[in-house]
Design an enzyme around this catalytic site. Structure first.
Site, PDB file in Angstrom:
ATOM      1  N   ASP A   1      40.713  25.128  22.551  1.00  0.00           N
ATOM      2  CA  ASP A   1      40.740  23.722  23.876  1.00  0.00           C
ATOM      3  C   ASP A   1      41.496  22.635  22.601  1.00  0.00           C
ATOM      4  O   ASP A   1      41.710  21.148  22.850  1.00  0.00           O
ATOM      5  CB  ASP A   1      39.667  23.253  24.498  1.00  0.00           C
ATOM      6  CG  ASP A   1      38.152  23.204  24.212  1.00  0.00           C
ATOM      7  OD1 ASP A   1      38.270  22.881  22.637  1.00  0.00           O
ATOM      8  OD2 ASP A   1      37.315  22.563  24.750  1.00  0.00           O
ATOM      9  N   SER A   2      41.131  22.922  20.770  1.00  0.00           N
ATOM     10  CA  SER A   2      41.556  21.473  20.074  1.00  0.00           C
ATOM     11  C   SER A   2      43.152  21.418  20.537  1.00  0.00           C
ATOM     12  O   SER A   2      43.466  20.453  19.951  1.00  0.00           O
ATOM     13  CB  SER A   2      41.405  22.628  18.710  1.00  0.00           C
ATOM     14  OG  SER A   2      41.573  23.865  18.762  1.00  0.00           O
TER      15      SER A   2
ATOM     16  N   GLU B   1      28.890  25.025  13.745  1.00  0.00           N
ATOM     17  CA  GLU B   1      29.638  23.782  14.054  1.00  0.00           C
ATOM     18  C   GLU B   1      29.902  22.510  13.934  1.00  0.00           C
ATOM     19  O   GLU B   1      28.613  22.309  14.239  1.00  0.00           O
ATOM     20  CB  GLU B   1      30.888  23.171  15.323  1.00  0.00           C
ATOM     21  CG  GLU B   1      32.047  22.549  14.971  1.00  0.00           C
ATOM     22  CD  GLU B   1      33.468  22.013  15.427  1.00  0.00           C
ATOM     23  OE1 GLU B   1      33.354  23.453  15.880  1.00  0.00           O
ATOM     24  OE2 GLU B   1      33.671  21.113  15.323  1.00  0.00           O
TER      25      GLU B   1
HETATM   26  O1  KIV Z   1      38.217  24.246  20.355  1.00  0.00           O
HETATM   27  C1  KIV Z   1      38.539  24.967  19.504  1.00  0.00           C
HETATM   28  O2  KIV Z   1      39.337  25.142  18.118  1.00  0.00           O
HETATM   29  C2  KIV Z   1      37.613  25.194  18.697  1.00  0.00           C
HETATM   30  C3  KIV Z   1      36.992  25.797  17.062  1.00  0.00           C
HETATM   31  C4  KIV Z   1      37.315  24.859  16.450  1.00  0.00           C
HETATM   32  C5  KIV Z   1      36.177  26.885  16.874  1.00  0.00           C
HETATM   33  O3  KIV Z   1      36.238  25.297  19.552  1.00  0.00           O
END
Ligand code: KIV
Length: 262
Positions: free
Chosen positions: A46-47, A180
């Site tokens: 969701d990044s 993380e």
């Molecule tokens: O949303 C994302 O890309 C993530 C990763 C950075 C682990 O949760």
């Protein structure tokens, strides 16, 4: 083409001391390149909200957007395992909504599992998903969907809580866990204490695998990247230079030349 990577293969990799390489992906060409490069696991994170949509956090990303992007990535992935990230409020309101939304990733997008954020607090949800056959990747430490509660994107240092969260998500049935923003010594202790693989991001070298946001490590973003990101390319700079040359050549009527005309 080799067989697609499964959660069992990732477990075997941990047992054999073979590092797991994971990366985020959001679209067809980049997912295809990552697969070709031998990345084991593609997370449609969701990044997406920050690196593709230009938002300042991940909170606004919707289930429909995640399904759309995950379907595109799954189409491109030959051997990489594809995991869909459950967006904010798609699994927190009720167990039945969480199961329905997790099921959508498998039914509609071609993902072979889901990821969700949280430790002890989401174990009921993890257990319910794994009991009906949905592989779950947990995510503890710095959990970006709790940015307002954490008071920003901060390294998490509460060793006892992190160890407890890790133990509980494993017990609930997760096939792996993202660590993380955790000090390297704590991640090492967690990694040693779990049978399931740990995938680190800003969590040191002892994790069983590493994940980065594709747009950060390829140098696509304009803004600041966190300390833990190593830039393996400068694609943004290359693209801007190419686009400038194109603009110059159109204006100076150098393009199109004979070679590019009929
Ligand atoms: O949303 C994302 O890309 C993530 C990763 C950075 C682990 O949760």
């Amino acid at each position: 083409m080799p067989a697609a990577i499964t959660s069992k293969k990732l477990l075997d990799m941990k047992k054999n001391g073979e590092k797991i390489v994971a990366l985020t992906a959001y679209d067809f060409p980049f997912a295809q390149m990552a697969d070709e490069a031998g990345i084991h696991l593609l997370l449609v994170g969701d990044s997406l909200g920050m690196v593709v949509q230009g938002e300042t956090n991940t909170l606004g990303v919707t289930m429909d957007q995640m399904i759309y992007h995950t379907r595109i990535v799954a189409k491109a992935a030959g051997t990489a395992m594809v995991i869909g990230d459950m967006p904010f409020m798609s699994y927190q309101t009720s167990l039945s909504e969480a199961l329905f939304n997790a099921g959508r990733f498998l039914k509609e997008s071609g993902a072979s599992g889901v990821k969700l954020e949280g430790g002890a607090a989401v174990c009921k949800t993890i257990r319910a998903m794994t009991e009906i056959g949905i592989p779950v990747m947990a995510h503890i430490g710095l959990t970006p969907q709790s940015v307002h509660q954490m008071g920003g994107y901060r390294v998490q240092r509460d060793r006892d809580r992190l160890l407890e969260d890790a133990r509980k998500v494993e017990e609930a049935g997760s096939f792996s866990v993202v660590l993380e923003g955790i000090p390297a010594d704590i991640s090492e202790e967690i990694t040693r204490s779990l049978a399931i693989p740990t995938i680190g991001i800003g969590a040191g070298a002892a994790c069983d695998g590493q994940i980065l946001v594709m747009h950060d490590m390829l140098g696509i973003n304009a803004g600041h990247v966190p300390k833990f990101v190593k830039k393996y390319a400068a694609l943004r700079q290359n693209a801007v230079e190419a686009l400038r040359t194109y603009a110059d050549e159109v204006q100076s009527v150098k393009f199109p030349d004979k070679e590019h005309s009929y």
